[in-house]
Design an enzyme around this catalytic site. Structure first.
Site, PDB file in Angstrom:
ATOM      1  N   LYS A  83       7.077   2.689  -3.127  1.00  0.00           N
ATOM      2  CA  LYS A  83       6.484   2.755  -1.785  1.00  0.00           C
ATOM      3  C   LYS A  83       7.044   1.628  -0.938  1.00  0.00           C
ATOM      4  O   LYS A  83       6.946   0.449  -1.290  1.00  0.00           O
ATOM      5  CB  LYS A  83       4.970   2.593  -1.898  1.00  0.00           C
TER       6      LYS A  83
HETATM    7  C1  E4P Z   1      -1.717   6.352   0.231  1.00  0.00           C
HETATM    8  O1  E4P Z   1      -0.577   6.353  -0.101  1.00  0.00           O
HETATM    9  C2  E4P Z   1      -2.347   5.253   0.984  1.00  0.00           C
HETATM   10  O2  E4P Z   1      -2.157   4.082   0.296  1.00  0.00           O
HETATM   11  C3  E4P Z   1      -3.801   5.491   1.211  1.00  0.00           C
HETATM   12  O3  E4P Z   1      -4.031   6.883   1.371  1.00  0.00           O
HETATM   13  C4  E4P Z   1      -4.370   4.679   2.339  1.00  0.00           C
HETATM   14  O4  E4P Z   1      -5.690   5.100   2.554  1.00  0.00           O
HETATM   15  P1  E4P Z   1      -6.725   4.248   3.419  1.00  0.00           P
HETATM   16  O5  E4P Z   1      -6.381   4.407   4.854  1.00  0.00           O
HETATM   17  O6  E4P Z   1      -8.052   4.867   3.087  1.00  0.00           O
HETATM   18  O7  E4P Z   1      -6.605   2.815   2.968  1.00  0.00           O
END
Ligand code: E4P
Length: 215
Positions: A83
């Site tokens: 990521k």
């Molecule tokens: C996924 O890859 C993200 O890290 C995650 O969905 C972020 O979600 P949030 O906005 O609830 O922190």
């Protein structure tokens, strides 16, 4: 539609896996911090039963640092997707990762143009954060619609992960659009199975069954 589990909680991921609902996992630094456990240990445990992509996030801000982390994280498990944040440095790192055969997931995406850049860089996955957009009064799902249209127009192979999902309606809307993947928090996955009429119906059938004469 593939379901990823948006969590670093091994037991929650295992439960969803046993229910046959896990095609992959996404983690981020906040989710990992919430568990209060060693990152590598958590990743090894998840990878012991999840065979689909497991997203592991870099924390460097420059491309060289990101690449160093990406190579290291990618060496931990066979199914890592690195990521990388949506910045020019991140996109530089994504391009090199693509050349090296390392899967990437461009994160913190909030517009279709950002998603277009991620695809141009050769990202394996792109993660528009719809819940965070909804939180500030912008319709997050429109970013998914726009991204899906752009990718279809040009045949980009980058897969769209609908991220920052807050409730079951987000999953429903993502499915209507035809998004490749929804990364779903465990509590939202739990909510998806419930309907009050299902509960009432089960109770009624069981009560009526008791009235059936048995030999
Ligand atoms: C996924 O890859 C993200 O890290 C995650 O969905 C972020 O979600 P949030 O906005 O609830 O922190």
């Amino acid at each position: 539609m593939k379901f990823f589990i948006d969590s670093a909680n091994v037991e929650a991921i295992r439960k969803a896996h046993e229910r046959g609902m896990v095609d992959g996992v996404t983690t981020n630094p906040s989710l990992v911090a919430k568990e209060g456990r060693d990152f590598r240990t958590v990743v090894d445990e998840i990878a012991s039963f999840v065979k689909g992509p497991i997203s592991l996030e870099v924390v460097s801000e420059d491309a060289e640092g990101m690449l160093k982390e990406a190579r290291e994280l990618n060496s931990w498990i066979d199914n890592a997707a690195i990521k990388v944040p949506m910045t020019w440095e991140g996109l530089r790192a994504v391009k090199i990762c693509a050349d090296e055969g390392i899967q990437t997931n461009v994160t913190l995406v909030f517009s279709p143009n950002q998603a277009l850049l991620a695809a141009k860089a050769g990202a394996t996955f792109v993660s528009p954060f719809i819940g965070r957009l909804d939180d500030v009064g912008q319709v997050g799902m429109e970013v998914i619609e726009g991204t899906a249209q752009i990718y279809a127009n040009y045949g980009f192979e980058t897969e769209i992960i609908v991220a920052s999902i807050r409730h079951p309606i987000h999953v429903y809307e993502a499915a209507l659009i035809g998004a490749d993947i929804a990364t779903i928090p465990p509590n939202v996955l739990d909510k998806m199975v419930h309907h009050p009429l299902t509960d009432v119906g089960i109770k009624r059938f069981l009560d009526d069954w008791k009235k059936v004469p048995k030999k």
